[in-house]
Structure formats: structure tokens, C-alpha cells
Design an enzyme around this catalytic site. Structure first.
Site, PDB file in Angstrom:
ATOM      1  N   GLY A  23      -3.347  14.054   4.533  1.00 49.49           N
ATOM      2  CA  GLY A  23      -2.791  13.837   3.353  1.00 49.49           C
ATOM      3  C   GLY A  23      -3.627  14.096   2.081  1.00 49.49           C
ATOM      4  N   PHE A 106       4.471   0.296   0.717  1.00 52.04           N
ATOM      5  CA  PHE A 106       5.579   0.165  -0.122  1.00 52.04           C
ATOM      6  C   PHE A 106       5.488  -1.914  -0.362  1.00 52.04           C
ATOM      7  CE2 PHE A 106       8.261   0.763   3.414  1.00 52.04           C
ATOM      8  CZ  PHE A 106       8.863  -0.319   3.517  1.00 52.04           C
ATOM      9  N   TYR A 157      -7.726  -5.256   1.870  1.00 54.29           N
ATOM     10  CA  TYR A 157      -7.176  -6.269   2.314  1.00 54.29           C
ATOM     11  C   TYR A 157      -7.027  -5.841   3.949  1.00 54.29           C
ATOM     12  CZ  TYR A 157      -2.876  -2.972   1.541  1.00 54.29           C
ATOM     13  OH  TYR A 157      -2.040  -2.310   1.439  1.00 54.29           O
ATOM     14  N   LYS A 172      -4.280  -1.296   8.271  1.00 57.30           N
ATOM     15  CA  LYS A 172      -5.502  -0.793   7.991  1.00 57.30           C
ATOM     16  C   LYS A 172      -6.627  -1.809   8.683  1.00 57.30           C
ATOM     17  CE  LYS A 172      -4.612   1.889   4.416  1.00 57.30           C
ATOM     18  NZ  LYS A 172      -4.862   3.298   4.493  1.00 57.30           N
ATOM     19  N   GLY A 199     -10.808   0.174  -4.085  1.00 56.09           N
ATOM     20  CA  GLY A 199      -9.965  -1.027  -4.797  1.00 56.09           C
ATOM     21  C   GLY A 199      -8.914  -0.136  -5.561  1.00 56.09           C
TER      22      GLY A 199
HETATM   23  C1  HXC Z   1      12.158  -2.034   1.872  1.00 55.62           C
HETATM   24  C2  HXC Z   1      11.906   0.159   2.658  1.00 55.62           C
HETATM   25  C3  HXC Z   1      11.274   0.399   1.450  1.00 55.62           C
HETATM   26  C4  HXC Z   1      11.293  -0.550   0.295  1.00 55.62           C
HETATM   27  C5  HXC Z   1      11.282   2.491   2.497  1.00 55.62           C
HETATM   28  N1  HXC Z   1      12.020   1.152   3.475  1.00 55.62           N
HETATM   29  N2  HXC Z   1      11.015   1.864   1.363  1.00 55.62           N
HETATM   30  N3  HXC Z   1      12.164  -1.306   2.838  1.00 55.62           N
HETATM   31  N4  HXC Z   1      11.384  -1.831   0.762  1.00 55.62           N
HETATM   32  N5  HXC Z   1      10.682  -0.498  -0.900  1.00 55.62           N
HETATM   33  C6  HXC Z   1      12.545   1.337   4.579  1.00 55.62           C
HETATM   34  C7  HXC Z   1      13.537   2.472   4.905  1.00 55.62           C
HETATM   35  O1  HXC Z   1      14.696   1.730   4.441  1.00 55.62           O
HETATM   36  C8  HXC Z   1      13.781   2.555   6.147  1.00 55.62           C
HETATM   37  O2  HXC Z   1      14.317   1.558   6.980  1.00 55.62           O
HETATM   38  C9  HXC Z   1      12.225   2.716   6.565  1.00 55.62           C
HETATM   39  O3  HXC Z   1      11.513   1.820   5.568  1.00 55.62           O
HETATM   40  C10 HXC Z   1      11.492   4.017   6.530  1.00 55.62           C
HETATM   41  O4  HXC Z   1      12.021   4.721   5.322  1.00 55.62           O
HETATM   42  P1  HXC Z   1      12.050   6.266   5.249  1.00 55.62           P
HETATM   43  O5  HXC Z   1      12.355   6.586   3.681  1.00 55.62           O
HETATM   44  O6  HXC Z   1      13.278   6.665   6.013  1.00 55.62           O
HETATM   45  O7  HXC Z   1      10.729   6.719   6.030  1.00 55.62           O
HETATM   46  P2  HXC Z   1       9.827   7.989   5.443  1.00 55.62           P
HETATM   47  O8  HXC Z   1      10.821   8.977   4.828  1.00 55.62           O
HETATM   48  O9  HXC Z   1       9.046   8.304   6.788  1.00 55.62           O
HETATM   49  O10 HXC Z   1       8.854   7.482   4.381  1.00 55.62           O
HETATM   50  C11 HXC Z   1       7.874   6.322   4.675  1.00 55.62           C
HETATM   51  C12 HXC Z   1       7.344   5.691   3.544  1.00 55.62           C
HETATM   52  C13 HXC Z   1       7.403   6.216   2.161  1.00 55.62           C
HETATM   53  C14 HXC Z   1       6.125   4.999   3.605  1.00 55.62           C
HETATM   54  C15 HXC Z   1       8.559   4.891   3.390  1.00 55.62           C
HETATM   55  O11 HXC Z   1       6.956   5.558   0.962  1.00 55.62           O
HETATM   56  C16 HXC Z   1       6.323   7.413   2.445  1.00 55.62           C
HETATM   57  O12 HXC Z   1       6.744   8.543   2.633  1.00 55.62           O
HETATM   58  N6  HXC Z   1       5.009   7.093   2.124  1.00 55.62           N
HETATM   59  C17 HXC Z   1       3.958   8.231   1.844  1.00 55.62           C
HETATM   60  C18 HXC Z   1       2.965   7.948   0.545  1.00 55.62           C
HETATM   61  C19 HXC Z   1       2.694   6.356   0.425  1.00 55.62           C
HETATM   62  O13 HXC Z   1       3.275   5.528   0.677  1.00 55.62           O
HETATM   63  N7  HXC Z   1       1.410   6.313  -0.384  1.00 55.62           N
HETATM   64  C20 HXC Z   1       0.972   5.422  -1.020  1.00 55.62           C
HETATM   65  C21 HXC Z   1      -0.555   4.667   0.021  1.00 55.62           C
HETATM   66  S1  HXC Z   1      -1.049   3.720  -1.011  1.00 55.62           S
HETATM   67  P3  HXC Z   1      15.317   1.862   8.273  1.00 55.62           P
HETATM   68  O14 HXC Z   1      15.609   0.448   8.685  1.00 55.62           O
HETATM   69  O15 HXC Z   1      16.319   2.613   7.597  1.00 55.62           O
HETATM   70  O16 HXC Z   1      14.380   2.532   9.341  1.00 55.62           O
HETATM   71  C22 HXC Z   1      -1.852   2.513  -0.296  1.00 55.62           C
HETATM   72  C23 HXC Z   1      -2.731   1.745  -1.102  1.00 55.62           C
HETATM   73  C24 HXC Z   1      -3.041   0.438  -0.312  1.00 55.62           C
HETATM   74  O17 HXC Z   1      -1.713   2.521   0.991  1.00 55.62           O
HETATM   75  C25 HXC Z   1      -4.128  -0.344  -1.393  1.00 55.62           C
HETATM   76  C26 HXC Z   1      -3.615  -0.519  -2.808  1.00 55.62           C
HETATM   77  C27 HXC Z   1      -4.952  -1.298  -3.683  1.00 55.62           C
HETATM   78  P1  NAP Z   2      -1.106   9.430  -1.598  1.00 50.58           P
HETATM   79  O1  NAP Z   2      -1.067  10.570  -2.677  1.00 50.58           O
HETATM   80  O2  NAP Z   2       0.419   8.828  -1.295  1.00 50.58           O
HETATM   81  O3  NAP Z   2      -1.518   9.659  -0.252  1.00 50.58           O
HETATM   82  C1  NAP Z   2      -0.772   9.512   0.877  1.00 50.58           C
HETATM   83  C2  NAP Z   2      -0.675  10.783   1.653  1.00 50.58           C
HETATM   84  O4  NAP Z   2      -0.485  10.828   2.848  1.00 50.58           O
HETATM   85  C3  NAP Z   2       0.074  11.904   1.015  1.00 50.58           C
HETATM   86  O5  NAP Z   2      -0.490  13.067   0.768  1.00 50.58           O
HETATM   87  C4  NAP Z   2       1.225  11.996   2.337  1.00 50.58           C
HETATM   88  O6  NAP Z   2       1.788  13.258   2.169  1.00 50.58           O
HETATM   89  C5  NAP Z   2       0.641  11.731   3.313  1.00 50.58           C
HETATM   90  N1  NAP Z   2       1.205  11.240   4.557  1.00 50.58           N
HETATM   91  C6  NAP Z   2       2.196  10.129   4.385  1.00 50.58           C
HETATM   92  N2  NAP Z   2       2.839  10.098   5.611  1.00 50.58           N
HETATM   93  C7  NAP Z   2       2.387  11.063   6.306  1.00 50.58           C
HETATM   94  C8  NAP Z   2       2.552  11.306   7.733  1.00 50.58           C
HETATM   95  N3  NAP Z   2       3.603  10.758   8.410  1.00 50.58           N
HETATM   96  N4  NAP Z   2       1.956  12.394   8.176  1.00 50.58           N
HETATM   97  C9  NAP Z   2       1.137  13.037   7.417  1.00 50.58           C
HETATM   98  N5  NAP Z   2       0.965  12.938   6.125  1.00 50.58           N
HETATM   99  C10 NAP Z   2       1.529  11.975   5.586  1.00 50.58           C
HETATM  100  O7  NAP Z   2      -1.810   7.984  -2.172  1.00 50.58           O
HETATM  101  P2  NAP Z   2      -3.314   7.734  -2.326  1.00 50.58           P
HETATM  102  O8  NAP Z   2      -3.467   6.493  -3.128  1.00 50.58           O
HETATM  103  O9  NAP Z   2      -4.005   9.100  -2.528  1.00 50.58           O
HETATM  104  O10 NAP Z   2      -3.764   7.170  -0.949  1.00 50.58           O
HETATM  105  C11 NAP Z   2      -4.774   7.683  -0.265  1.00 50.58           C
HETATM  106  C12 NAP Z   2      -5.499   6.727   0.668  1.00 50.58           C
HETATM  107  O11 NAP Z   2      -6.199   6.075   0.030  1.00 50.58           O
HETATM  108  C13 NAP Z   2      -4.445   6.034   1.799  1.00 50.58           C
HETATM  109  O12 NAP Z   2      -5.055   5.779   2.930  1.00 50.58           O
HETATM  110  C14 NAP Z   2      -4.506   4.787   0.922  1.00 50.58           C
HETATM  111  O13 NAP Z   2      -4.071   3.626   1.776  1.00 50.58           O
HETATM  112  C15 NAP Z   2      -5.925   4.465   0.401  1.00 50.58           C
HETATM  113  N6  NAP Z   2      -5.968   3.762  -0.671  1.00 50.58           N
HETATM  114  C16 NAP Z   2      -5.597   3.997  -1.973  1.00 50.58           C
HETATM  115  C17 NAP Z   2      -5.625   3.040  -2.931  1.00 50.58           C
HETATM  116  C18 NAP Z   2      -5.205   3.340  -4.293  1.00 50.58           C
HETATM  117  O14 NAP Z   2      -5.369   2.718  -5.123  1.00 50.58           O
HETATM  118  N7  NAP Z   2      -4.798   4.595  -4.424  1.00 50.58           N
HETATM  119  C19 NAP Z   2      -6.477   1.835  -2.704  1.00 50.58           C
HETATM  120  C20 NAP Z   2      -6.579   1.561  -1.163  1.00 50.58           C
HETATM  121  C21 NAP Z   2      -6.711   2.433  -0.368  1.00 50.58           C
HETATM  122  P3  NAP Z   2       3.155  13.910   2.459  1.00 50.58           P
HETATM  123  O15 NAP Z   2       4.183  12.841   1.754  1.00 50.58           O
HETATM  124  O16 NAP Z   2       3.300  15.334   2.381  1.00 50.58           O
HETATM  125  O17 NAP Z   2       3.067  13.636   3.979  1.00 50.58           O
END
Ligand code: HXC
Ligand code: NAP
Length: 294
Positions: A23, A106, A157, A172, A199
């Protein structure tokens, strides 16, 4: 500029190190990669979107003068992770450090999730971390026979749990358990494991999925933090660089929270008393003392 926005480690602190950041093309992964490059490391960034990786790599190389290798890999797939590892060995010559940063998340009421939506988060976060750790760990143990360092990015969390992000909390928590377990089991091979629990650090990836639309105005994350602000990328990069560097050689199995006190604010039994005006404390003290003999 605040001190925490400045580079902390001395120049060359990561000279000669080869690092994989999953990532690494966006958000915190990109920020950590930038600092690792500035400190002299070569970095392989990997995620699913190769165009995004190449664009970030170009920017990072121009900014730092360092070398970035891009490899497309879905961490959910063991085969893709194995191929990514082979490319890392071929292009970087060796692997010293793995940063498991890739994540998916999400917000959703859990009862609205399909079973495969739940799986999709578990698979990216827990299975993805397992795939990278097992693949590269076996390489360190069986082939490279040199020490290695793993840094896992979790969140607070992982131990408190959290509503509305239940798959992420479960995953996590699993990553944190893996960190602590392997810190002990693989120490004999010279492999260290640590974690960072951030955070709120505003990134597009996290904010688009956790604070969409009106939620961003409704919930000011800075207000949840006792220090009254969100995190700065450089302060997280400083911590990450220290934990992957040889300067932290005796730190193993630790999780370092970097959240301005956010999670503890929610936990302390009487933290709500922050809301009381100063003047009220004289009254309260008198009231409490008056009950002393009762
Ligand atoms: C309900 C949802 C949804 C939503 C997706 N789905 N979004 N369901 N509410 N908002 C469902 C879809 O309908 C699908 O269900 C399944 O989840 C998979 O979705 P896809 O879009 O097909 O999957 P994919 O293309 O693999 O994408 C994965 C993803 C997407 C997680 C859904 O958001 C993504 O690519 N995320 C990567 C980056 C990311 O999330 N970054 C944030 C990290 S932040 P079905 O039933 O059709 O299979 C973080 C911070 C933590 O972790 C702490 C913060 C303080
Ligand atoms: P982000 O930019 O969305 O980072 C997530 C990365 O994961 C993206 O670059 C995404 O790239 C990659 N990724 C997602 N699915 C993947 C897969 N299947 N295979 C390979 N790569 C994948 O969000 P971020 O906030 O920087 O998050 C980074 C880390 O910090 C995460 O572990 C998150 O849980 C943690 N974190 C963030 C926060 C915050 O406040 N931002 C707080 C606590 C913890 P692609 O879409 O190109 O695959």
C-alpha cells in the site's frame, strides 16, 4: 514548522536497506516510503493499482533522488505475493524490512454487510499481512539467512474494538496478535516484529470511506483527541523509520500508539469531567469535603 513535522533520524540512517511497503502508493504508506528514501533506503511499493504506484514512484524519486520499484500485487493472493517477493529479490538484491501497511475498510452497520463484504476486509488486512509475512519470513529463514524486520500498521481499535468497522477491528486485532506471537517465535532467526497504532491521520483513502459526505463536517476528528489535532504524516514516518532501523534493535513485539491520547480519552472512567467549567471545582471540592465525616 513544528518540530514533529521535521525529519528525526540522521542522514543515511537507512543506508543500504531494502524495504517493501505494501500500500506504498498512497496515504501513510507513501509518506513512510518518502522518508525511507530520504534516509537512504531502496523501496519496493506494491498494491493492486500499478498506474497509481508508478505515478507515486515518479513523484517520490523526483523529490528524494531515491530508487523506487513498483510491483502490482493483490496481497490477498498467495501467488501474487510470492511473485512480488521474487521481483523484490531480483530488483533489490535482498529484502531487509517489510512494512505491512495495505488495508481495506469502510463504515457500515454490521448487519448490512454481506458475508463476502466482511471477508473482503479480513482478506486484505489479516490474510494479506499473513501472506506477506509468511512469504518473506520463510525467505529470511530458509534462504537469505540474515535478520529481518517487520512493521505492521494496526490501529487502536485492535484492542478496544469498534462499532461500525467490525471486520477491520477483527482483522487488526489478528495482526496485533501475529505481531506479538512472531516477535517471540522468530526472534531466534533475528527477525523483529513491531506495530504502530495510529489515531486519525487524514488520508484520502481513509477519509473517503470512514467520513463520507456530511460526516466530515459532523465529526471533527481533532475534537476526539486530547491534544486537539490530527496526526501529521512526518511524525508517523519518523516513528516508522525508527522502528524499522537498527537504532531500535532491542524493541521487539511492541505496539506504539501515536494518537494524541485519543483512545484513552474514550476509556478513562471520569474523562467526561473535562467538560466541567473551572469555577465548578471550588463548589465540588467543598461539597466533597463536607461529606467527610458522614
Ligand atoms: C457495505 C460495502 C461497502 C459499503 C463495499 N461493500 N463497500 N458494503 N457498505 N460502504 C461490499 C461490496 O458490495 C462487496 O460486497 C464487498 O464489500 C467487496 O467490495 P468490492 O468493491 O467488490 O471490493 P474491492 O474492489 O476488493 O474493494 C475493497 C474495499 C475498498 C475495501 C471495499 O474500499 C478498497 O479498495 N479499499 C482500499 C483502501 C482503503 O479501504 N483504505 C482505507 C484504510 S483506512 P459483495 O457482497 O458484492 O461481495 C483504515 C483506518 C483505520 O483502515 C482507523 C482510522 C482511525
Ligand atoms: P490508503 O491510502 O487507502 O492506504 C491503503 C493502501 O492499501 C492503498 O494504497 C491500497 O492501494 C492498498 N491496498 C488495498 N487493498 C489492497 C490489496 N488487496 N492488495 C494490495 N494493496 C492493497 O489509507 P491510509 O490511511 O494511508 O492507510 C494506511 C494504513 O494505516 C492502513 O493499514 C490503515 O488501516 C492504517 N491506519 C490509518 C489511519 C488513518 O487515520 N489514516 C488510522 C489508523 C490506521 P490499492 O487500492 O492500489 O490496492
Amino acid at each position: 514548522m513544528n518540530t514533529y513535522e521535521k525529519s528525526m533520524l540522521k542522514e543515511g540512517a537507512l543506508d543500504g536497506k531494502s524495504i517493501i511497503v505494501t500500500g506504498g502508493g498512497s496515504g501513510l504508506g507513501k509518506a513512510m516510503t518518502k522518508y525511507f528514501l530520504q534516509l537512504g533506503a531502496r523501496v519496493l511499493i506494491t498494491s493492486r493499482n500499478i498506474d497509481k504506484l508508478r505515478k507515486s514512484a515518479q513523484e517520490l524519486e523526483a523529490e528524494t533522488g531515491g530508487q523506487v520499484v513498483c510491483v502490482a500485487c493483490d496481497v490477498r493472493s498467495w501467488q501474487e505475493v510470492e511473485a512480488m517477493k521474487e521481483e523484490a529479490i531480483e530488483k533489490l538484491g535482498k529484502i531487509d524490512i517489510l512494512v505491512n501497511n495495505a488495508a481495506g475498510n469502510f463504515i457500515s452497520p454490521t448487519e448490512r454487510l454481506t458475508h463476502s463484504a466482511f471477508d473482503s476486509i479480513l482478506d486484505i488486512v489479516l490474510k494479506g499481512t499473513k501472506n506477506c509475512t509468511l512469504s518473506i519470513g520463510k525467505h529470511w529463514i530458509n534462504t537469505q539467512k540474515t535478520s529481518g524486520t517487520v512493521l505492521n500498521i494496526v490501529t487502536t481499535y485492535a484492542w478496544t474494538g469498534s462499532s461500525y468497522v467490525v471486520p477491520s477491528a477483527c482483522a487488526k486485532a489478528g495482526v496485533l496478535a501475529m505481531t506479538r506471537s512472531l516477535a517471540v517465535e522468530w526472534a531466534k532467526y533475528g527477525i523483529r516484529f513491531n506495530a504502530i497504532a495510529p489515531g486519525p491521520f487524514p488520508t484520502k483513502g481513509a477519509w473517503d470511506r470512514l467520513l463520507p459526505g456530511e460526516l466530515l463536517e459532523k465529526f471533527d476528528m481533532a475534537k476526539k483527541v486530547p491534544l486537539g489535532r490530527v496526526g501529521n504524516y512526518q511524525e508517523l514516518a519518523n516513528l516508522a523509520a525508527y522502528l524499522v532501523s537498527d537504532f531500535s534493535a532491542y524493541i521487539n513485539g511492541e505496539v506504539v500508539t501515536i494518537d494524541g491520547g485519543e483512545w484513552l480519552q474514550g476509556a478513562g472512567e471520569f474523562n467526561m469531567l473535562q467538560a466541567l467549567p473551572q469555577e465548578m471545582w471550588d463548589q465540588l471540592e467543598a461539597l466533597i469535603k463536607s461529606k467527610k465525616s458522614g
